[in-house]
Design an enzyme around this catalytic site. Structure first.
Site, PDB file in Angstrom:
ATOM      1  N   ARG A 214       0.836  -1.204   0.000  1.00  0.00           N
ATOM      2  CA  ARG A 214       0.000   0.000   0.000  1.00  0.00           C
ATOM      3  C   ARG A 214       0.870   1.253   0.000  1.00  0.00           C
ATOM      4  O   ARG A 214       0.584   2.234  -0.688  1.00  0.00           O
ATOM      5  CB  ARG A 214      -0.926  -0.013   1.225  1.00  0.00           C
ATOM      6  CG  ARG A 214      -2.069  -1.001   1.119  1.00  0.00           C
ATOM      7  CD  ARG A 214      -3.074  -0.812   2.240  1.00  0.00           C
ATOM      8  NE  ARG A 214      -2.685  -1.418   3.484  1.00  0.00           N
ATOM      9  CZ  ARG A 214      -3.134  -2.592   3.937  1.00  0.00           C
ATOM     10  NH1 ARG A 214      -3.992  -3.289   3.211  1.00  0.00           N
ATOM     11  NH2 ARG A 214      -2.747  -3.068   5.107  1.00  0.00           N
ATOM     12  N   PHE A 230     -11.811  -4.947  -5.468  1.00  0.00           N
ATOM     13  CA  PHE A 230     -11.833  -5.847  -4.301  1.00  0.00           C
ATOM     14  C   PHE A 230     -11.319  -5.080  -3.076  1.00  0.00           C
ATOM     15  O   PHE A 230     -10.455  -5.542  -2.347  1.00  0.00           O
ATOM     16  CB  PHE A 230     -10.981  -7.094  -4.534  1.00  0.00           C
ATOM     17  CG  PHE A 230     -11.296  -7.817  -5.819  1.00  0.00           C
ATOM     18  CD1 PHE A 230     -12.328  -8.746  -5.876  1.00  0.00           C
ATOM     19  CD2 PHE A 230     -10.569  -7.570  -6.984  1.00  0.00           C
ATOM     20  CE1 PHE A 230     -12.626  -9.419  -7.060  1.00  0.00           C
ATOM     21  CE2 PHE A 230     -10.858  -8.225  -8.170  1.00  0.00           C
ATOM     22  CZ  PHE A 230     -11.893  -9.157  -8.211  1.00  0.00           C
ATOM     23  N   ASP A 252     -16.154  -3.006  -4.758  1.00  0.00           N
ATOM     24  CA  ASP A 252     -16.248  -4.299  -4.091  1.00  0.00           C
ATOM     25  C   ASP A 252     -17.668  -4.815  -4.248  1.00  0.00           C
ATOM     26  O   ASP A 252     -18.623  -4.032  -4.169  1.00  0.00           O
ATOM     27  CB  ASP A 252     -15.888  -4.190  -2.606  1.00  0.00           C
ATOM     28  CG  ASP A 252     -15.492  -5.531  -2.001  1.00  0.00           C
ATOM     29  OD1 ASP A 252     -14.303  -5.694  -1.652  1.00  0.00           O
ATOM     30  OD2 ASP A 252     -16.370  -6.417  -1.888  1.00  0.00           O
ATOM     31  N   ALA A 279     -20.541  -0.556  -5.118  1.00  0.00           N
ATOM     32  CA  ALA A 279     -20.814  -1.940  -4.705  1.00  0.00           C
ATOM     33  C   ALA A 279     -21.180  -2.723  -5.962  1.00  0.00           C
ATOM     34  O   ALA A 279     -22.351  -2.821  -6.351  1.00  0.00           O
ATOM     35  CB  ALA A 279     -21.944  -1.976  -3.689  1.00  0.00           C
ATOM     36  N   ASP A 299      -6.582  -6.850  -6.273  1.00  0.00           N
ATOM     37  CA  ASP A 299      -6.225  -7.606  -5.068  1.00  0.00           C
ATOM     38  C   ASP A 299      -7.399  -8.500  -4.658  1.00  0.00           C
ATOM     39  O   ASP A 299      -8.051  -8.275  -3.629  1.00  0.00           O
ATOM     40  CB  ASP A 299      -5.865  -6.632  -3.933  1.00  0.00           C
ATOM     41  CG  ASP A 299      -5.360  -7.355  -2.684  1.00  0.00           C
ATOM     42  OD1 ASP A 299      -4.886  -8.506  -2.807  1.00  0.00           O
ATOM     43  OD2 ASP A 299      -5.449  -6.780  -1.586  1.00  0.00           O
ATOM     44  N   CYS A 339      -3.263 -14.162  -3.503  1.00  0.00           N
ATOM     45  CA  CYS A 339      -2.996 -14.645  -2.146  1.00  0.00           C
ATOM     46  C   CYS A 339      -3.311 -16.133  -2.032  1.00  0.00           C
ATOM     47  O   CYS A 339      -3.419 -16.673  -0.928  1.00  0.00           O
ATOM     48  CB  CYS A 339      -3.789 -13.843  -1.117  1.00  0.00           C
ATOM     49  SG  CYS A 339      -5.578 -13.950  -1.309  1.00  0.00           S
TER      50      CYS A 339
END
Length: 395
Positions: A214, A230, A252, A279, A299, A339
């Site tokens: 970040r 995200f 998101d 959203a 991400d 991830c």
């Protein structure tokens, strides 16, 4: 520690343990003497009866997680010693500091404690057990934390309902083991403020592993139009705004995540005229956004948590990155991450190459990204490197 049983390995299966890899799979076990208790401590021996170490037993693919490679059983101060060692590592990497008061205190295998995650939020620690053994030892862990942190510790919250096997989830998988604290709780990360809610939020309440990434994003954001997909709590968005981005959009699919982002924006005092939240599904959002953004952050949550889902995950990463590469402005910067532990660094890189080919854009790699120092990776357990990222320049 009370040792409940002896686990003997098949011939040749001791090699990985001698190389200090902490996992023993069920297929490597020759026999078990006495009754191995789910989550209990066991002694691990080779086929000749030589002690290899001690760990937690669990019915499952990973049958034993080694916590000590010594030939003598761990003593009662085992967790205290491990926690002091972990604290030294964090202090050596500059944590906590005048500008950051939240960090990962225990990172499972990276700190020699497989199955255990502990995050520190300005005097409150949140414990997350990923194994039956750590669940069983939670009171010992709590006592050790109180000894190590002393008066600096305000509360200990245990949050393992989503990480333990279903049969182990009960009333004891959520709640305070020590003290009490009010949520949301404000923390500082590189002088950026965030609300943390370990009771209702994802994981332990915040994604600490992207702290340095970040910060890096800030260096690319001044006077730029930034898209953070995200976004969850809006971490990348707020760093971009602190770095004087001209406009930031946060996307998101979860309305709850958008509400969290908006609260963090308000906490940091940003005017809504330079930030908007949406959203919406990221793929749907990107459809009509050609040449609109200078910087895009991808991400996503883990697309694959098991090896049998890896192929589908790779296709998802390829599709997502292809779309972003097509839509970003010429000369744009793309931060892209995975991830998923089962998608290793090389596979992720190859997937991004494939996306670049499909997008038909010239791409330059500026940075290879990973998790920060408070998420250490044991050199004997490379699987601990779960976060992979690239910063790309798109011509």
């Amino acid at each position: 520690m009370i040792i409940h049983a002896k686990v003997f390995l098949k011939k040749g299966k001791e090699i990985s343990i001698q190389r200090l890899h902490p996992w023993i799979f069920s297929g490597a076990i020759q026999r078990i003497e006495s009754n191995a208790i789910e989550g209990g401590w066991v002694e691990v021996l080779d086929f000749k009866g030589t002690t290899l170490g001690f760990g937690h037993y669990q019915n499952g693919s990973i049958a034993v997680r080694i916590l000590s490679f010594e030939i003598q059983p761990p003593e009662d101060d085992f967790y205290v010693k491990r926690f002091y060692a972990a604290l030294l590592l964090r202090n050596a990497s500059g944590l906590p500091s005048d500008v950051t008061n939240a960090y990962r205190f225990i990172h499972a295998e990276g700190d020699g404690l497989p199955g255990l995650i502990i995050d520190y939020y300005d005097g409150v620690v949140v414990i997350q057990a990923h194994s039956a053994g750590m669940h069983n030892d939670r009171e010992k862990i709590s006592e050790a934390l109180q000894k190590v942190f002393g008066f600096h510790l305000k509360a200990i919250y245990y949050k393992s309902h989503g990480t333990l096997p279903g049969k182990m989830r009960d009333d004891n998988t959520e709640g305070y083991l020590h003290g009490m604290a009010v949520v949301p709780h404000i923390i500082f990360e590189n002088n950026v403020k965030f609300y943390i809610d370990w009771e209702q939020g994802q994981k332990t309440g915040f994604f600490l592993d992207q702290r340095e990434n970040r910060k890096l994003l800030g260096g690319f954001s001044k006077n730029k139009k930034v898209l953070n997909t995200f976004c969850y709590t809006g971490g990348f968005s707020i760093y971009a705004l602190h770095a004087e981005a001209s406009l930031v959009h946060s996307v998101d699919a979860s309305q709850k995540a958008i509400e969290l982002t908006e609260k963090n924006l308000e906490l940091n005092g940003f005017d809504k005229s330079i930030h908007q939240c949406f959203a919406q599904d990221t793929f749907d959002y990107l459809k009509d956004k050609q040449d609109e953004y200078d910087v895009i952050v991808l991400d996503p949550p883990a697309f694959a948590k098991h090896r049998d889902a890896r192929h589908q995950a790779v296709r998802g990463y390829q599709r997502l990155n292809t779309e972003a590469m097509k839509k970003i402005k010429q000369g744009g910067i793309l931060f892209t991450f995975s991830c998923s532990q089962v998608v290793d660094r090389q596979l992720f890189y190859d997937t991004i190459v494939s996306a670049a080919i499909h997008a038909g854009r010239q791409i330059k790699v500026l940075h290879h990204l990973s998790q920060p120092a408070d998420h250490p990776v044991s050199i004997f357990h490379p699987e601990g490197e779960y976060l992979k990222g690239l910063v790309l320049y798109v011509e």
